[in-house]
Enzyme design. Structure first.
Site, mmCIF file in Angstrom:
data_model
loop_
_atom_site.group_PDB
_atom_site.id
_atom_site.type_symbol
_atom_site.label_atom_id
_atom_site.label_comp_id
_atom_site.label_asym_id
_atom_site.label_seq_id
_atom_site.Cartn_x
_atom_site.Cartn_y
_atom_site.Cartn_z
ATOM 1 N N ARG A 1 2.167 20.236 6.205
ATOM 2 C CA ARG A 1 3.191 19.385 6.796
ATOM 3 C C ARG A 1 4.216 20.139 7.659
ATOM 4 O O ARG A 1 4.566 19.664 8.748
ATOM 5 C CB ARG A 1 3.921 18.566 5.723
ATOM 6 C CG ARG A 1 3.020 17.588 4.975
ATOM 7 C CD ARG A 1 3.804 16.661 4.052
ATOM 8 N NE ARG A 1 4.622 15.746 4.825
ATOM 9 C CZ ARG A 1 5.919 15.858 4.998
ATOM 10 N NH1 ARG A 1 6.590 16.879 4.455
ATOM 11 N NH2 ARG A 1 6.578 14.972 5.714
ATOM 12 N N GLU B 1 0.827 -1.205 0.000
ATOM 13 C CA GLU B 1 0.000 0.000 0.000
ATOM 14 C C GLU B 1 0.870 1.269 0.000
ATOM 15 O O GLU B 1 0.781 2.095 0.907
ATOM 16 C CB GLU B 1 -0.922 0.016 1.214
ATOM 17 C CG GLU B 1 -1.872 -1.162 1.304
ATOM 18 C CD GLU B 1 -2.609 -1.212 2.634
ATOM 19 O OE1 GLU B 1 -2.335 -0.348 3.504
ATOM 20 O OE2 GLU B 1 -3.434 -2.112 2.823
ATOM 21 N N PRO B 2 1.695 1.482 -0.998
ATOM 22 C CA PRO B 2 2.521 2.704 -1.028
ATOM 23 C C PRO B 2 1.683 3.933 -1.332
ATOM 24 O O PRO B 2 0.711 3.874 -2.088
ATOM 25 C CB PRO B 2 3.521 2.426 -2.157
ATOM 26 C CG PRO B 2 2.781 1.504 -3.076
ATOM 27 C CD PRO B 2 1.929 0.635 -2.184
ATOM 28 N N GLY B 3 2.058 5.048 -0.751
ATOM 29 C CA GLY B 3 1.378 6.308 -1.033
ATOM 30 C C GLY B 3 2.381 7.400 -1.314
ATOM 31 O O GLY B 3 2.658 7.745 -2.461
ATOM 32 N N ARG B 4 2.996 7.919 -0.243
ATOM 33 C CA ARG B 4 3.969 8.996 -0.369
ATOM 34 C C ARG B 4 5.071 8.663 -1.363
ATOM 35 O O ARG B 4 5.478 9.524 -2.164
ATOM 36 C CB ARG B 4 4.592 9.268 1.008
ATOM 37 C CG ARG B 4 5.595 10.413 1.048
ATOM 38 C CD ARG B 4 6.437 10.356 2.322
ATOM 39 N NE ARG B 4 5.662 10.074 3.507
ATOM 40 C CZ ARG B 4 5.136 10.988 4.318
ATOM 41 N NH1 ARG B 4 5.321 12.269 4.050
ATOM 42 N NH2 ARG B 4 4.447 10.637 5.377
ATOM 43 N N TYR C 1 3.982 18.620 11.237
ATOM 44 C CA TYR C 1 5.024 17.625 11.502
ATOM 45 C C TYR C 1 6.418 18.214 11.658
ATOM 46 O O TYR C 1 7.379 17.467 11.778
ATOM 47 C CB TYR C 1 5.089 16.603 10.361
ATOM 48 C CG TYR C 1 3.809 15.892 10.048
ATOM 49 C CD1 TYR C 1 3.106 15.184 11.023
ATOM 50 C CD2 TYR C 1 3.293 15.895 8.753
ATOM 51 C CE1 TYR C 1 1.940 14.502 10.721
ATOM 52 C CE2 TYR C 1 2.124 15.223 8.438
ATOM 53 C CZ TYR C 1 1.452 14.530 9.429
ATOM 54 O OH TYR C 1 0.297 13.874 9.118
ATOM 55 N N CYS D 1 -3.337 33.875 9.393
ATOM 56 C CA CYS D 1 -3.174 34.548 10.689
ATOM 57 C C CYS D 1 -2.860 33.531 11.788
ATOM 58 O O CYS D 1 -3.666 33.280 12.689
ATOM 59 C CB CYS D 1 -4.439 35.335 11.009
ATOM 60 S SG CYS D 1 -4.240 36.465 12.389
#
EC number: 4.1.1.20
Length: 406
Positions: A304, A265-268, A308, A334
């Protein structure tokens, strides 16, 4: 030298489509997918693209054309897969909180499997399947208690995480699933986290899962597939490039000619470095303690860094005579947390175009309308051609779904 996406300069793309702008390279998508096919060729896996990384219909469609299956975590993502021409029969439904409506939609659509994360979820899927007169294909997501050694927000394989069923409870959970008349046990699943550079934890998780598979087979529960999830990282800054071939070789060794189908299940790692975010410099501001490069992209376009503390390489799209400065690159939202980079050396002046690298994953898919900001347009580039694959949102569209007060 002007920076390019394939044969088109980012400056040309920004002039045509405006900023902020997400730009994706089709060649890079193809290359990343084929890297998995090549590395795991001896195992002939079902590669299921994790849609949450980037859910643009054109991105999904391209992976479907390459033969990909899909990993989804919502009914909305399933609708996107179907709209893009993806095969429900090669789609796995993951996630900890599937609603009855989502389960019904998935069963009627014919998904390959539900990755189940708790006993109450087993009961819910069984009840919905009974009402439809169906048997639901399920696998259990097992938490192998392996430390992925990644950011705590994207670590999913430890006892303290909300995901999966504890290894110590796995056999009992499978026996319970086998007792439910409208469930069909087809596999086993694990996923320990994201942005893994050292792939040893993935191999360790695989070894632990295979021990459980043997115990289940001894108990009369035979499985059709083994899903090792995703999590392989990409190079954002100075990380060592993950050795996908070494990981594939290690998995092939421990799988040892097992009959079960391998699912990944690769994504990134399929979309991350295929994309960039283009943003225009509005102002250069000198604060009391530091410089600020204020741009037209913000945390609602790229969450991100704020969420993160993630690093994205940022550079000027064109050669510039501006002197390099040490600055925070910030947006107009803001919030003090609205930054794309901090303490970064950058040469830029107002009007310059900046290229934020590695923005193909978890940028557009996490975008929001915070501060009533319209979500950016998305463009897919192939050679010398660029196609608008999501037009820029308008203020009128954002307001359309809201009603007048009583």
């Amino acid at each position: 030298m002007s920076l390019k996406c394939e044969q088109l300069t980012y400056t040309e793309l920004a002039a045509q489509f405006g900023t902020p702008l997400y730009v994706y390279s089709r060649a890079a998508l193809d290359e990343a997918f084929k890297a998995y096919q090549t590395a795991f060729a001896t195992l002939n896996p079902l590669i299921c693209y994790a849609v949450k990384a980037n859910s643009n219909l054109s991105v999904i469609r391209r992976f479907a054309e390459l033969g990909s299956g899909f990993d989804i975590v919502s009914g909305g993502e399933l609708a996107r897969v179907l709209a893009a021409g993806g095969d429900a029969g090669k789609t796995i439904f993951s996630g900890v909180g599937k609603s009855e409506a989502e389960i019904e939609f998935a069963l009627k659509s014919g998904v390959k499997c539900f990755n189940v994360e708790s006993l109450p979820e087993l009961d819910r899927i069984n009840q919905v399947a009974a009402a439809l007169g169906k048997q639901a294909p399920i696998s259990l997501r097992i938490n192998p208690d392996v430390d992925a050694k990644t950011h705590p927000y994207i670590s999913t394989g430890l006892k303290a995480n909300k995901f999966g069923i504890a290894m110590s409870e796995a056999e009992a959970a499978y026996r319970y699933a086998a007792s439910l008349p409208h469930l069909n046990i087809t596999g086993i699943d694990c996923h320990i986290g994201s942005q893994l550079i050292d792939l040893a934890p993935l191999t360790e998780a695989c070894e632990r899962i295979l021990l459980l598979v043997d115990k289940l087979e001894a108990a009369g529960i035979a499985l059709q597939h083994i899903d090792l999830g995703g999590g392989v990282g990409i190079v954002y800054h100075n990380e060592q490039k993950p050795d996908l071939q070494a990981y594939a070789d290690a998995v092939a060794k421990v799988m040892d000619k097992r009959p079960q189908q391998l699912v990944l299940e690769p994504g990134r790692s399929l979309v991350g470095n295929a994309g960039a975010l283009l943003t225009r410099v509005e102002f250069i501001k000198q604060g009391e303690e530091k410089h600020f490069v204020i741009v037209d992209a913000a945390m609602n376009d790229l969450m991100r860094p704020a969420l993160y503390q993630a690093y994205h390489h940022i550079e000027n799209a064109e050669p510039t005579d501006a002197a390099p400065i040490l600055a925070d690159i910030v947006g107009p939202v803001c919030e003090t947390g609205d930054f794309l980079a901090q303490n970064r050396k950058i040469a830029a002046k107002p009007g310059d175009l900046l290229v934020v690298r590695s923005a193909g994953a978890y940028a557009s898919s996490m975008a929001s309308n915070y501060n009533t900001r319209a979500r950016a347009a998305e463009v897919l580039v192939s050679g010398s051609k660029a196609k608008l694959v999501r037009r820029r949102e308008t203020i009128e569209e954002m307001l359309a779904n809201e009603t007048e007060c009583l």
